[in-house]
Design a protein around this motif. Structure first.
Motif, PDB file in Angstrom:
ATOM      1  N   VAL A 170      -5.708   3.133  10.731  1.00 38.70           N
ATOM      2  CA  VAL A 170      -5.173   3.702   9.495  1.00 38.70           C
ATOM      3  C   VAL A 170      -5.704   5.122   9.374  1.00 38.70           C
ATOM      4  N   SER A 171      -5.183   5.857   8.423  1.00 33.38           N
ATOM      5  CA  SER A 171      -5.523   7.263   8.296  1.00 33.38           C
ATOM      6  C   SER A 171      -5.714   7.628   6.834  1.00 33.38           C
ATOM      7  N   GLY A 172      -6.370   8.744   6.599  1.00 36.64           N
ATOM      8  CA  GLY A 172      -6.542   9.236   5.243  1.00 36.64           C
ATOM      9  C   GLY A 172      -5.220   9.460   4.528  1.00 36.64           C
ATOM     10  N   VAL A 173      -4.161   9.765   5.283  1.00 36.04           N
ATOM     11  CA  VAL A 173      -2.851   9.983   4.653  1.00 36.04           C
ATOM     12  C   VAL A 173      -2.256   8.683   4.113  1.00 36.04           C
ATOM     13  N   ASP A 174      -2.874   7.549   4.441  1.00 33.81           N
ATOM     14  CA  ASP A 174      -2.398   6.260   3.932  1.00 33.81           C
ATOM     15  C   ASP A 174      -2.966   5.937   2.546  1.00 33.81           C
ATOM     16  N   LEU A 222      -0.271   4.560  -4.911  1.00 34.94           N
ATOM     17  CA  LEU A 222       1.035   4.543  -5.583  1.00 34.94           C
ATOM     18  C   LEU A 222       1.662   3.153  -5.536  1.00 34.94           C
ATOM     19  N   ASP A 223       1.522   2.459  -4.424  1.00 32.23           N
ATOM     20  CA  ASP A 223       2.068   1.108  -4.291  1.00 32.23           C
ATOM     21  C   ASP A 223       1.424   0.170  -5.311  1.00 32.23           C
ATOM     22  N   TYR A 224       0.113   0.240  -5.454  1.00 31.77           N
ATOM     23  CA  TYR A 224      -0.567  -0.608  -6.440  1.00 31.77           C
ATOM     24  C   TYR A 224      -0.186  -0.251  -7.872  1.00 31.77           C
ATOM     25  N   SER A 281       1.604   2.583   2.880  1.00 33.83           N
ATOM     26  CA  SER A 281       0.772   1.775   1.998  1.00 33.83           C
ATOM     27  C   SER A 281      -0.002   0.747   2.817  1.00 33.83           C
ATOM     28  N   LEU A 282      -1.275   0.613   2.500  1.00 32.82           N
ATOM     29  CA  LEU A 282      -2.119  -0.389   3.153  1.00 32.82           C
ATOM     30  C   LEU A 282      -2.133  -1.708   2.382  1.00 32.82           C
ATOM     31  N   LYS A 283      -1.368  -1.784   1.299  1.00 35.74           N
ATOM     32  CA  LYS A 283      -1.371  -2.976   0.449  1.00 35.74           C
ATOM     33  C   LYS A 283      -1.122  -4.271   1.241  1.00 35.74           C
ATOM     34  N   PRO A 284      -0.127  -4.313   2.138  1.00 40.43           N
ATOM     35  CA  PRO A 284       0.055  -5.566   2.887  1.00 40.43           C
ATOM     36  C   PRO A 284      -1.179  -5.932   3.717  1.00 40.43           C
TER      37      PRO A 284
END
Length: 176
Positions: free
Chosen positions: A74-78, A84-86, A99-102
């Motif tokens: 993953v990256s800082g841009v994530d 925003l997703d949350y 989004s890292l939510k999943p």
């Protein structure tokens, strides 16, 4: 999460708890760069070796208390698309992140084949990297080279463009 914070950060977390806002807060702790301690002949935080670009990222979100380790790159841009997703706000169309939510919720998804990194700090020539699981490609001062992270995880032996395997050339094409 609390084991990762410094005393100043702990004060903020204590304040959120005192105000009854801790459980409603999205808390993200990360770093901007790592450090190298003579792995490559000197100490610094200049460059794109893994010890410099692999930084901690801890995320605490409301209503999810199960500790989870994400093994995907993953990256800082994530971070922004995740926030925003949350908040149920659509991500910006021009956002390069995902989004890292999943992944946080333990859902296995493939976000990307590689992550990008750059160093433009002046102590060394500007350089750019594309890090895959197996290879890291670096463009530094006009020279393209790679490291085979499986056989050379400490990034000691550069593989120059003219020595790339067909597999490496195919992977680098994804970056262009």
């Amino acid at each position: 999460l609390l084991a990762l914070v410094r005393s100043g950060d702990a004060e903020l977390l204590d304040f959120l708890k005192e105000q009854g806002r801790f459980q409603d807060s999205i808390i993200i702790i990360t770093g901007d760069h790592g450090e190298q301690f003579y792995e490559h002949g000197h100490t610094s935080h200049h460059g794109l070796f893994d010890e410099l670009i692999h930084v901690p990222l801890a995320i605490s979100v409301p209503d999810f208390n199960e500790p989870n380790t994400i093994n995907s790159s993953v990256s800082g841009v994530d971070i922004m698309p995740t926030i925003l997703d949350y908040l149920t706000i659509p991500a910006l169309q021009q956002s390069k992140g995902h989004s890292l939510k999943p992944l946080i919720q333990g859902i296995s998804v493939s976000l990307k084949d590689f992550v990008l990194a750059e160093y433009t700090g002046g102590a060394i020539p500007d350089c750019f990297a594309a890090r895959f699981e197996k290879y890291k490609f670096i463009l530094e001062d006009g020279t393209l080279f790679a490291y085979d992270l499986k056989s050379d995880p400490t990034e000691q032996k550069k593989i120059y463009k003219n020595d790339f395997t067909p597999e490496m050339n195919g992977m680098f094409e994804k970056v262009k």
